[in-house]
Design a protein around this motif. Structure first.
Motif, PDB file in Angstrom:
ATOM      1  N   ALA A   1      24.707  -2.506  13.909  1.00  0.00           N
ATOM      2  CA  ALA A   1      24.890  -3.730  14.691  1.00  0.00           C
ATOM      3  C   ALA A   1      24.543  -3.547  16.165  1.00  0.00           C
ATOM      4  O   ALA A   1      24.481  -4.510  16.907  1.00  0.00           O
ATOM      5  N   PHE A   2      24.336  -2.309  16.596  1.00  0.00           N
ATOM      6  CA  PHE A   2      24.042  -2.074  18.008  1.00  0.00           C
ATOM      7  C   PHE A   2      23.191  -0.813  18.121  1.00  0.00           C
ATOM      8  O   PHE A   2      23.063  -0.038  17.171  1.00  0.00           O
TER       9      PHE A   2
ATOM     10  N   VAL B   1      14.231  -2.992  13.176  1.00  0.00           N
ATOM     11  CA  VAL B   1      14.678  -3.805  12.040  1.00  0.00           C
ATOM     12  C   VAL B   1      13.607  -3.746  10.954  1.00  0.00           C
ATOM     13  O   VAL B   1      12.436  -4.023  11.206  1.00  0.00           O
ATOM     14  N   LEU B   2      14.013  -3.380   9.747  1.00  0.00           N
ATOM     15  CA  LEU B   2      13.072  -3.287   8.629  1.00  0.00           C
ATOM     16  C   LEU B   2      12.949  -4.609   7.885  1.00  0.00           C
ATOM     17  O   LEU B   2      11.851  -5.016   7.510  1.00  0.00           O
ATOM     18  N   PHE B   3      14.077  -5.268   7.639  1.00  0.00           N
ATOM     19  CA  PHE B   3      14.056  -6.565   6.960  1.00  0.00           C
ATOM     20  C   PHE B   3      15.439  -7.189   7.049  1.00  0.00           C
ATOM     21  O   PHE B   3      16.414  -6.527   7.416  1.00  0.00           O
TER      22      PHE B   3
ATOM     23  N   THR C   1      28.423 -20.442   2.003  1.00  0.00           N
ATOM     24  CA  THR C   1      27.517 -19.762   2.932  1.00  0.00           C
ATOM     25  C   THR C   1      28.113 -18.438   3.395  1.00  0.00           C
ATOM     26  O   THR C   1      29.253 -18.381   3.858  1.00  0.00           O
ATOM     27  N   ILE C   2      27.326 -17.360   3.248  1.00  0.00           N
ATOM     28  CA  ILE C   2      27.716 -16.031   3.720  1.00  0.00           C
ATOM     29  C   ILE C   2      26.650 -15.554   4.710  1.00  0.00           C
ATOM     30  O   ILE C   2      25.459 -15.577   4.380  1.00  0.00           O
ATOM     31  N   PRO C   3      27.027 -15.141   5.904  1.00  0.00           N
ATOM     32  CA  PRO C   3      26.020 -14.628   6.854  1.00  0.00           C
ATOM     33  C   PRO C   3      25.297 -13.419   6.283  1.00  0.00           C
ATOM     34  O   PRO C   3      25.894 -12.553   5.640  1.00  0.00           O
ATOM     35  N   GLY C   4      23.976 -13.376   6.487  1.00  0.00           N
ATOM     36  CA  GLY C   4      23.193 -12.223   6.045  1.00  0.00           C
ATOM     37  C   GLY C   4      23.279 -11.086   7.060  1.00  0.00           C
ATOM     38  O   GLY C   4      24.110 -11.093   7.965  1.00  0.00           O
ATOM     39  N   PHE C   5      22.405 -10.095   6.900  1.00  0.00           N
ATOM     40  CA  PHE C   5      22.422  -8.949   7.809  1.00  0.00           C
ATOM     41  C   PHE C   5      21.017  -8.375   7.941  1.00  0.00           C
ATOM     42  O   PHE C   5      20.159  -8.572   7.069  1.00  0.00           O
ATOM     43  N   ALA C   6      20.783  -7.675   9.034  1.00  0.00           N
ATOM     44  CA  ALA C   6      19.512  -6.991   9.269  1.00  0.00           C
ATOM     45  C   ALA C   6      19.656  -5.527   8.854  1.00  0.00           C
ATOM     46  O   ALA C   6      20.623  -4.863   9.240  1.00  0.00           O
ATOM     47  N   PHE C   7      18.708  -5.045   8.068  1.00  0.00           N
ATOM     48  CA  PHE C   7      18.705  -3.646   7.651  1.00  0.00           C
ATOM     49  C   PHE C   7      17.760  -2.889   8.574  1.00  0.00           C
ATOM     50  O   PHE C   7      16.596  -3.264   8.730  1.00  0.00           O
ATOM     51  N   CYS C   8      18.269  -1.832   9.188  1.00  0.00           N
ATOM     52  CA  CYS C   8      17.537  -1.169  10.275  1.00  0.00           C
ATOM     53  C   CYS C   8      17.261   0.309   9.988  1.00  0.00           C
ATOM     54  O   CYS C   8      17.889   0.924   9.130  1.00  0.00           O
ATOM     55  N   MET C   9      16.321   0.836  10.750  1.00  0.00           N
ATOM     56  CA  MET C   9      16.016   2.269  10.774  1.00  0.00           C
ATOM     57  C   MET C   9      16.305   2.759  12.190  1.00  0.00           C
ATOM     58  O   MET C   9      15.909   2.108  13.159  1.00  0.00           O
TER      59      MET C   9
END
Length: 311
Positions: free
Chosen positions: A155-156, A165-167, A266-274
C-alpha cells in the motif's frame, strides 16, 4: 584499517550469501562451494571485521548488529562491482545467477508460472528461489537487500524501495457449480445464508469483504479458515460453502467444477505490485528480470498461454 590489497574480495561474496541465507549449508549450496570452505571463509570474515557476524540463536543462526549494518552497503557495493567487471549489459543466454523472490501463493499462481517459462527460455542458467512472508517482512527484506524482488498488495513505498504496479485485481465469489445450476450465482440473501471459507493470507482484503457484508446488515459465518489462496477453491467442492477471493487466483485454476460470479455487493479491489531495492536500480541483471516480470503479466502473455494450451 584494513588494506584492500590484503583482502580477498571473494570473501564479500561469501558474506553476502551468509547474510541472506543465515545458514552455512544453504550459503554453500547457493555459492556451489563445500560447507567447510564456507565455514573457513566465515572464520576469516570474523577476523577481518572483528565481529562474529552470525551467532547461535533460537531456530538457528542470527545476525549480529554489525552484520545488520553491513547488509545494505555490502549489497550495493557488490552490485556496483558486478556492473564494473561484467560485460556491457546483461547477457541472459550465458549469465549464471540466482535471484531471490518473495511472494504469497497468490503470486505463485498468477505470476510465477509465466515468469518462469519466460526466464527459462531466455536464460537457462538463471535460477529463481521463492520464499513467502508477510507484506511487512517482505518489504524489510527487500530494503535490506536480502530479497531481489517481492510481490504483493503493497500500500505504500517505504524508503529504500522502488515500486511498480503490475495489475489491478478485484474480488469474485465461487461455489460448487452443482449447487447453483439454475442461476449460476447467488444473490446477497443466499450468499449470507451459506457458510464461507476465509483465506487468512488476505487479512486486509478479508476486512474489506466483511465491511461490505456489514453494510448489507449481515455477517458471514466462517466455516473454515486457511492460510493459502491455492487450496481454498478445492475446499468448497462438494459443499454449499462460498469462497470470496481475488478473481485472478480463481481464474488461474480454471476449474470447470466451480461457478465464478460477481459478489452481490461492492468490494474495493487492489493493486498488485512488484518491489525491489532502490540501490539495485543500476543492476542490469535485476533490470532484465523486472522486464521479464512485466512481459509475463502483460495481457498478450495471457493470450499466448491460452493459445499454446489449446494447441
Amino acid at each position: 584499517m584494513n588494506s584492500l590489497r590484503g583482502i580477498d574480495l571473494n570473501l564479500l561474496v561469501v558474506l553476502e550469501a551468509l547474510l541472506a541465507e543465515r545458514h552455512i549449508s544453504r550459503a554453500a549450496l547457493r555459492l556451489q562451494l563445500s560447507q567447510p570452505a564456507v565455514s573457513h571463509s566465515l572464520a576469516r570474515l570474523r577476523q577481518l571485521l572483528d565481529d562474529p557476524l552470525l551467532v547461535r540463536g533460537q531456530g538457528g543462526l542470527v545476525l549480529t548488529a554489525r552484520a545488520h549494518e553491513l547488509a545494505a552497503p555490502l549489497a550495493e557495493a557488490l552490485a556496483q562491482v558486478r556492473i564494473l567487471l561484467g560485460p556491457g549489459g546483461f547477457q541472459p543466454a550465458t549469465a549464471r545467477r540466482t535471484f531471490k523472490l518473495a511472494m504469497s501463493d497468490y503470486g505463485s499462481l498468477v505470476v510465477l508460472p509465466r515468469l518462469l517459462r519466460t526466464v527459462r527460455k531466455a536464460a537457462p542458467n538463471i535460477d529463481l528461489t521463492v520464499t513467502q512472508g508477510s507484506l511487512e517482512t517482505m518489504t524489510a527484506q527487500v530494503a535490506d537487500g536480502q530479497i531481489d524482488l517481492a510481490f504483493g498488495a503493497f500500500a505504500f513505498e517505504p524508503e529504500g524501495v522502488r515500486t511498480a504496479v503490475l495489475f489491478d485485481d478485484d474480488f469474485a465469489c465461487a461455489v460448487d457449480a452443482a449447487t447453483v445450476r439454475d442461476t449460476g450465482r447467488l444473490d446477497h440473501v443466499a450468499y449470507l445464508a451459506r457458510s464461507h471459507v476465509l483465506v487468512t493470507a488476505a487479512t486486509e482484503r478479508g476486512d474489506a469483504i466483511d465491511a461490505a457484508v456489514t453494510r448489507l446488515g449481515g455477517r458471514r459465518k466462517i466455516a473454515c479458515t486457511v492460510p493459502h489462496w491455492s487450496v481454498a477453491p478445492g475446499l468448497i467442492l462438494g459443499t454449499n460453502m462460498v469462497l470470496t477471493t481475488a478473481r485472478r487466483s480463481l481464474e488461474a485454476l480454471a476449474d470447470d467444477r466451480l461457478a465464478i460470479f460477481e459478489a452481490p455487493f461492492t468490494i474495493p479491489g487492489f493493486a498488485f505490485c512488484m518491489i525491489w531495492p532502490a540501490k539495485a536500480d543500476a543492476d542490469p541483471g535485476l533490470t532484465w528480470l523486472r522486464e521479464r516480470v512485466l512481459q509475463a503479466v502483460a495481457p498478450e502473455a495471457e493470450s499466448s498461454d491460452a493459445i499454446s494450451l489449446r494447441g
